[in-house]
Motif scaffolding. Structure first.
Motif, short mmCIF file in Angstrom:
data_model
loop_
_atom_site.label_atom_id
_atom_site.label_comp_id
_atom_site.label_asym_id
_atom_site.label_seq_id
_atom_site.Cartn_x
_atom_site.Cartn_y
_atom_site.Cartn_z
N UNK A 119 20.94 -7.67 -17.04
CA UNK A 119 19.84 -7.68 -16.10
C UNK A 119 19.86 -8.70 -15.17
N UNK A 120 19.71 -9.82 -15.57
CA UNK A 120 19.47 -11.36 -14.88
C UNK A 120 20.79 -11.35 -14.07
N UNK A 121 21.93 -11.14 -14.45
CA UNK A 121 22.98 -11.28 -13.55
C UNK A 121 23.04 -10.42 -12.50
N UNK A 122 22.66 -9.07 -12.80
CA UNK A 122 22.47 -8.25 -11.75
C UNK A 122 21.66 -8.57 -10.67
N UNK A 123 20.76 -9.36 -11.02
CA UNK A 123 19.77 -9.91 -9.80
C UNK A 123 20.64 -10.53 -8.57
N UNK A 124 21.68 -11.19 -9.04
CA UNK A 124 22.56 -11.93 -8.23
C UNK A 124 22.70 -11.26 -6.71
N UNK A 125 22.87 -10.02 -6.86
CA UNK A 125 23.31 -9.14 -5.70
C UNK A 125 22.44 -8.11 -5.55
N UNK A 126 21.19 -8.34 -6.05
CA UNK A 126 20.23 -7.34 -5.59
C UNK A 126 18.88 -7.79 -5.08
N UNK A 127 18.28 -7.38 -4.23
CA UNK A 127 17.05 -7.95 -3.38
C UNK A 127 15.75 -7.05 -4.11
#
Length: 210
Positions: free
Chosen positions: A191-199
């Motif tokens: 989930x944390x890594x998914x926040x790199x491309x998710x605003x």
């Protein structure tokens, strides 16, 4: 992306490092005890340092595109002012030299999200047993929220080992489905890594639960 991970040698930090490398990121692991990291990869660079060292933190931050914090506490159930100060150093360095993106691992027990844990954890265990660790998280979150950074604060329940399941919910209106909710570190790392491309959660805190 070029990622910097503080607390990389901790239980969750190690999982995050491995997950980031598996996705093809170039990872810098900042760790006080690198022998605990036990990860070797051509795209991994290890910086040995103490987060309480302002100069070391400033030097480490430069040249990265995003920063993650999986910093825990030195002694369970105790205050750790050095780590609180360290978050301040990270925020200061990022505001002066970049990058802007900070993803911070907190806990679903800080005051404004405690209700999501349910009556046993949120109403009894957290305020009585985990009050020192929660107070530190609240102090660190305050430093982050007051900054000009593009931050996301991730708040899971108690973390466990095990493979990623992908079976979790996220948001600020969700509630724990059990008396003692848990979530795997692998799911949190994903989930944390998914926040790199998710605003979606840019400059917001978010709960994550099964």
């Amino acid at each position: 992306m070029k990622l910097l991970i503080f607390g990389a040698s901790g239980a969750t930090g190690r999982v995050l490092v491995s997950a980031a490398l598996a996705k093809g990121h170039a990872v810098t692991a900042f760790a006080r005890t690198p022998s605990k990291l036990a990860v070797s990869h051509e795209n991994l660079r290890v910086i040995v340092g103490d987060v309480a060292d302002h100069q070391a933190v400033t030097h480490a931050v430069s040249g990265h595109e995003a920063v993650f914090s999986c910093l825990g506490v030195g002694v369970p159930l105790k205050h750790d002012p050095a780590v609180v100060a360290g978050i301040g150093f990270i925020v200061d360095a990022m505001q002066r030299t970049g990058p802007a993106r900070l993803i911070y691992l907190s806990f679903l027990g800080v005051r404004d999200s405690r209700r999501q844990l349910g009556p046993l954890l949120g109403g009894v265990l957290v305020p009585l047993v985990l009050r020192n660790e929660v107070a530190d998280h609240e102090a660190k979150e305050k430093l982050i929220v007051q900054s000009s950074l593009d931050w996301t604060i991730v708040r899971p329940p108690k973390l466990t080992n095990g493979a990623a399941t992908g079976e979790f919910r996220h948001g600020n209106d969700i509630r724990a489905a059990s008396l003692l909710p848990t979530l795997t570190r692998a799911d949190v790392a994903a989930f944390m890594l998914g926040q790199l491309d998710d605003t979606t959660y840019s400059r917001r805190a978010v709960a994550i639960l099964r």
